[in-house]
Design an enzyme around this catalytic site. Structure first.
Site, PDB file in Angstrom:
ATOM      1  CG  MET A 142      71.087 -13.568 -10.911  1.00 15.37           C
ATOM      2  SD  MET A 142      70.418 -14.973 -10.539  1.00 15.37           S
ATOM      3  CE  MET A 142      70.888 -16.125 -11.876  1.00 15.37           C
ATOM      4  N   PRO A 143      74.099 -11.668 -10.810  1.00 21.00           N
ATOM      5  CG  PRO A 143      75.044  -9.345  -9.862  1.00 21.00           C
ATOM      6  CD  PRO A 143      74.239  -9.991 -10.122  1.00 21.00           C
ATOM      7  CB  ILE A 144      76.963 -16.328  -9.073  1.00 17.48           C
ATOM      8  CG1 ILE A 144      75.249 -16.430  -9.135  1.00 17.48           C
ATOM      9  CG2 ILE A 144      76.630 -17.366  -7.820  1.00 17.48           C
ATOM     10  CD1 ILE A 144      75.463 -18.094 -10.819  1.00 17.48           C
ATOM     11  CB  ILE A 166      71.654  -4.369 -10.150  1.00 15.33           C
ATOM     12  CG1 ILE A 166      73.521  -5.377  -8.972  1.00 15.33           C
ATOM     13  CG2 ILE A 166      72.835  -5.188 -11.633  1.00 15.33           C
ATOM     14  CD1 ILE A 166      73.653  -6.643  -8.840  1.00 15.33           C
ATOM     15  NE  ARG A 187      69.176 -15.990  -7.146  1.00 11.68           N
ATOM     16  CZ  ARG A 187      68.817 -14.948  -7.458  1.00 11.68           C
ATOM     17  NH1 ARG A 187      69.134 -13.333  -7.232  1.00 11.68           N
ATOM     18  NH2 ARG A 187      67.520 -15.295  -8.203  1.00 11.68           N
TER      19      ARG A 187
END
Length: 64
Positions: A1-3, A34, A40
């Protein structure tokens, strides 16, 4: 999950902030292949008195 953390000066409209979130999400999804639900985006708005350029706050820098 990239932030993705973005820091900007205060003063943009809610619509512009939403546009940034949408566009950044799109770039991350395209680049990393993705789903958007995994991205996020955190935007922090900083007052112009709390952001410095060349030893001056942005509010003072603009008035020099």
């Amino acid at each position: 999950m990239p932030i993705v953390n973005i820091q900007i000066l205060e003063g943009r409209s809610e619509e512009k902030i939403k546009e940034v979130i949408s566009n950044v999400t799109g770039v991350m999804c395209t680049t990393l292949n993705i789903p958007k639900e995994t991205v996020r985006v955190v935007i922090t708005e900083t007052p112009k008195t709390h952001w410095g350029i060349g030893g001056l706050s942005v509010s003072d820098y603009a008035n020099r």
